[in-house]
Design a protein around this motif. Sequence first.
Motif, PDB file in Angstrom:
ATOM      1  N   UNK A   1      19.449 -15.511  -4.493  1.00 49.68           N
ATOM      2  CA  UNK A   1      18.296 -14.718  -4.050  1.00 49.68           C
ATOM      3  C   UNK A   1      17.540 -14.152  -5.250  1.00 49.68           C
ATOM      4  N   UNK A   2      18.279 -13.728  -6.261  1.00 52.98           N
ATOM      5  CA  UNK A   2      17.626 -13.197  -7.460  1.00 52.98           C
ATOM      6  C   UNK A   2      16.725 -14.237  -8.107  1.00 52.98           C
ATOM      7  N   UNK A   3      17.220 -15.466  -8.196  1.00 48.78           N
ATOM      8  CA  UNK A   3      16.425 -16.537  -8.821  1.00 48.78           C
ATOM      9  C   UNK A   3      15.151 -16.793  -8.014  1.00 48.78           C
ATOM     10  N   UNK A   4      15.287 -16.790  -6.694  1.00 46.07           N
ATOM     11  CA  UNK A   4      14.126 -17.080  -5.841  1.00 46.07           C
ATOM     12  C   UNK A   4      13.100 -15.950  -5.936  1.00 46.07           C
ATOM     13  N   UNK A   5      13.568 -14.725  -5.847  1.00 51.83           N
ATOM     14  CA  UNK A   5      12.640 -13.578  -5.910  1.00 51.83           C
ATOM     15  C   UNK A   5      11.941 -13.559  -7.273  1.00 51.83           C
ATOM     16  N   UNK A   6      12.696 -13.824  -8.321  1.00 50.29           N
ATOM     17  CA  UNK A   6      12.079 -13.848  -9.655  1.00 50.29           C
ATOM     18  C   UNK A   6      11.034 -14.954  -9.760  1.00 50.29           C
ATOM     19  N   UNK A   7      11.284 -16.068  -9.089  1.00 49.40           N
ATOM     20  CA  UNK A   7      10.307 -17.163  -9.113  1.00 49.40           C
ATOM     21  C   UNK A   7       9.030 -16.759  -8.379  1.00 49.40           C
ATOM     22  N   UNK A   8       9.178 -16.078  -7.261  1.00 47.17           N
ATOM     23  CA  UNK A   8       7.995 -15.618  -6.507  1.00 47.17           C
ATOM     24  C   UNK A   8       7.215 -14.615  -7.354  1.00 47.17           C
ATOM     25  N   UNK A   9       7.930 -13.671  -7.946  1.00 47.99           N
ATOM     26  CA  UNK A   9       7.246 -12.676  -8.785  1.00 47.99           C
ATOM     27  C   UNK A   9       6.572 -13.326  -9.990  1.00 47.99           C
ATOM     28  N   UNK A  10       7.187 -14.373 -10.504  1.00 45.01           N
ATOM     29  CA  UNK A  10       6.584 -15.099 -11.621  1.00 45.01           C
ATOM     30  C   UNK A  10       5.304 -15.797 -11.170  1.00 45.01           C
ATOM     31  N   UNK A  11       5.353 -16.377  -9.983  1.00 43.99           N
ATOM     32  CA  UNK A  11       4.177 -17.088  -9.470  1.00 43.99           C
ATOM     33  C   UNK A  11       3.009 -16.140  -9.239  1.00 43.99           C
ATOM     34  N   UNK A  12       3.311 -14.936  -8.789  1.00 47.14           N
ATOM     35  CA  UNK A  12       2.239 -14.035  -8.347  1.00 47.14           C
ATOM     36  C   UNK A  12       1.951 -12.887  -9.292  1.00 47.14           C
ATOM     37  N   UNK A  13       2.801 -12.698 -10.275  1.00 52.77           N
ATOM     38  CA  UNK A  13       2.630 -11.549 -11.157  1.00 52.77           C
ATOM     39  C   UNK A  13       2.961 -10.236 -10.459  1.00 52.77           C
TER      40      UNK A  13
END
Lengths: 756, 296, 160
Positions: free
Chosen positions: A720-732
């Motif tokens: 879940x951490x990896x996925x959330x970090x990826x979303x935050x990376x995509x959107x800033x």
Amino acid sequence: MSKEFRYVGGTFPCDQALRKVTGDLLYGCDMKPAEMLYAKLLLSPIPHGIVKRIDTAGAEKVPGVVKIFSHFNAPHKMFNSCRIIPGQKFCIEDEPLFAARVKFAGERVAAVVADSLAAAREAVSLLDVEYEELPALLTTEEALNNKAVKIQPGGNLADQYEIEVGDSAPAADCLVVESVTQTQRTHHAAIEPHVCLAHYDGSGKLTVWTPTQGVFGVRSVLAEFFNLSYSKIRVIKIPIGGSFGGKQEYLFEPVTSFMAMETRRPVKLMLDREECIIQTRVRPAVRVKIKTAVSRSGELQEFIADTTLDAGAFTGSAVDYSRTLATKAPKLYRIPHYKHTGRAVYTNTVKSGGARGWGAPEIITAVEVHMDQVAKRLQMDPLEFRLHNLVYPYDRDPVLNLSLGDARVRECLEKGAEAFHWKERFHRHAQEGGRYRRGVGLACGAHKNGMYGGFVDCTSMTLRMNEDGSLNLNASLHDVGCGTATAMKIIVAEVLDLEPDLITVTEADTELTGYDPGCYGSRVIYNVGACAKETAEKLKDKIMESAAFILQKPKEYLCMAEGHVFTMEGTDERRVLSYKEIAERAIRENYTDLGVAHTYYSPSNPGSYSVQFAEATVDTMTGLTRVTDFLAVGDVGRALNRGMIEGQFQGAVQMGIGYALCEEVKINDRGKPVNNGFKKYHLVNAPDMPDVKVLLIEHEGDDGPFGAKSVGEISAVPTAGAVINAVNHALGTSLSDMPLTPEKVLAAIKQTEDQG
Amino acid sequence: MREAAMLTPNNLSELREALGQATPPSKILAGGTDLVLAIHQGRCKPDLLIDLSGVEELKIIKLTEGRIHIGAMATFTQLMDNQLIKGSLPCLREAASLIGSNQIRSAGTIGGNIGNASPAGDTIPVLLAFDAVVRVLDSSGQAVEQSIDQVISGAGRTSLRRDQVITEIIIPLLGEHYRSTFVKIGSRTAVTIAKLNMALAVKYDETAKSISDVRVGLGAIGTKAFRERQVEEILNGRRVDQCLADTLAEELSAAVQRAIPGRYSLPYKREAVKGLAQSAFANLFPKLYGGVSFTT
Amino acid sequence: MRAMLIEFKVNGKNYGREVRPTMRLLDLLRDELGLTGTKEGCAEGECGACTVIMDGEAVNSCLVLAPQIRGREIITVEGLEQGGELDLLQQKFLEHSAVECGFCTPGMLMSAKALLMKNPHPSEEEIRLAIAGNLCRCAGYSKIVAAIKDASHSADGGCR
């Protein structure tokens, strides 16, 4: 380093796979002993209230109804659903068979036992219950603030604790970062609903068939609850259609046994999906506040965490679970000053319980989302930032004061980053625009290998070579579908150099198999597997002795290979005995049984690690997010059954993506769970799952069999951490209120846009 | 609990007779994907079930005089596999393909989708956009044609009398200059109930690059799907460009605001509908768009 | 009891049975015919554990009423094995470690079988869509998809 193995590291179907593909394997729902009755529960529709009266007249008239139970005719004695051994710490007994005062919507109020399930269902629908409603406390805040309403006699604070290690002296120019992550209640969602079958026979013996993760714990709870001798209770582990911790606690064994004892007939209780969601257990919701102090060059100086865990209506495993939250970050990072304050709080909501990873997915998700925020503030690649701080092999866990063993998390991160092309993608995606935005995220995770250091972790088994050279391994296994039974075969087959198919392995049965605390705590491969290996070595010794006697040569002059014992080359004439010949002659000529018994005590508890990399694609117009690429790297010590290990990771990622993006047992403001079926509680299905790649790091530096470490839980920790970090990376963004539903994602995008 | 009786007519005349026996709690059993669940959960206690699965006439899909006739018992899988639908009504095919799972599509029927009257039913916006009519038969043998809007009266409610059954859905084909599409937002790619769904059909003038006869069917907003005439008017006669897509997005957003003021789901839906609009527009005029999506 | 007499075929065998009108096909298979390979995981057509093939199409047996199968042919997981030999799909599920707890497996196999019967050489996307209504909590679908793909690569598409 690479060793030649014959079976270890290969790919084998799980133990009962053949019967699973033909539909021939009988699960609890398929079992139907003669004279069996069906039980159906009535669950509370309100979150808090007194059960004043139950009108059973209508229900009693339904043809086939045998008996109706409620607190009016059942003992008011309490039990604890996760107590494995008598007197176990933190296991307050506060769960009744049937509620006199219901404490959550979904709690057991009554049950009907009938000749058919249809009759039981109909009768339950005709039960008329009068409740006196009480004010319900649905959130931990309400529960802590409201002193007037007490969910449990001692108040609403189930437990609180504080742990502090190291010295507090962060440098003055440190960067201080604070974050709040809210994790949510989730449903384990094993595809098999809960089931239990019990029979109390004429001799006063209670037999319980249950898809449990620990038969001896079930027996202990039943014996003490019913004042029965342990020797008069037999608990048999039956096939499990998935558990993930959901069937780890003894939820229905007491109530089903009670009904069987009262009716003197076999009683089966089968739950439907709604009941599984609203009244078994959920992964607890945890609010995690983290504050770190980090040097400008990226070294963690201080880590202060505060957690509030929603225990639900009674204690169960909540205290232990809550305290475990404090033990994960120090297994992952070197932290000069570490402090964790935590509490578990009763609320009038569905009971929290054991769930895959036992606290690690909750706390590690918060930690890893936080670490990305720190890296961003430092303007550092999240990979580099972690490399500054991750533990090294044989570091010491400062909280539990144990060696982390051959902890290979750094290698997982480095090799994974290379395979995932992390650096390139991290920088490339940050530049992209458009409606569909991509981002990448990584997260590290730490877990354990068994209970050593704080709880019983021993196991006893016997292994016998039969007259034809085949083997029977008699062990208390609780295969939950991860292939532990096959793993034991692989271990024994490797030691004795014979086909795994020639070995039959038992699962747990308190009457027939040796003591084992159960399949939890990531202890099975590491400890039960090590026991299987030592047991096989012991038998090997015995076989060699027997061969030595037959061949009239000292065993030092013999060697074993491919199901035979040979005299060593270079001695006089070469002689060969097959296992069959040895076993047959041992029993016929030498009156000897080729059987051994062994008890193994775990000597260590190293860390297990996984680092995972996700690519997420977010539709910025609808907020819908898909994970479009994924790599899971595992520090597994040694792969025993490669195909099954990959499957474990792939399944864990399915669960973790759901945890990050969509799964949540939601409770409305009247205390009722609203998404009470798979129509509304969505799991990630095949079209939305990426093809998860798996990379295994193998070093065999610890005490597990051939170096193997645990997989089943650690695989689910960093996802879940990896996925959330990826979303935050995509959107800033810095989304951390789980799950990241389209609604929340859209709101965050709007907020970022508004802020310019 | 009294067990329901079941009638199993084998043709339309037996069906008529069966309808004559229906009482208020009686139910028509089409594909069963919703009704069987409701019965099993005790939410629905019919005295009589009239099972349509034996009536072969209700499974036929044919083209007559410029109108496609779809038997009420045509399953979604049948709609997906049917060459006539594939060629003439691709947007109905798209809607059918986005319903539930493969298993649901093999059992669920277009007649059931209307009779069930779910506000999120996926074929409804398409049928609205195409001005489809529903042929309704009653126990006296009388058959009438009614609009979708007449048949569906609210969430889970229809105007059908207890002795009436939907036998056919009749869809007038639009001319060759028409383009149409169906788009949907759920919470997953597949097997998801629509949070928003829409059918968009337009007449496209290649030379003028403009659209007319715009038809917008919107679903999963409020109690029943509807035609959004105001948006249709605004789009009529407009030149196709990115600006028009943005106009559609903004106008649909305003339409959502009008349809469900104050609803909990409003903030999300009025934003997400813009994405739905852009997707629909991209499907109708792919050359204007790069065709970017999740899968690229 | 308002029982109805219906005739149908399951796994190639003809049956005549009296059923209650509201009995689900799932219960007919499991309780009356003893074919317990078909599982119940959600009872609302979402998990796919109860998937069987009816006249060539995969359906959720929890959403079909028993009388609806009159005159029809049903295949359950027990009908995959022919003459003591596993169906190619079953073999591939074993080879690819596509089986873990096993509770979704029968339904998953039936969805895969229905797909290959209609489309012997599906793309990965088609496979994933065909099993979209079959939830698996253990294995994350990768190995299941690989097993189905492998079965479809064989000459006859895995169908007899």
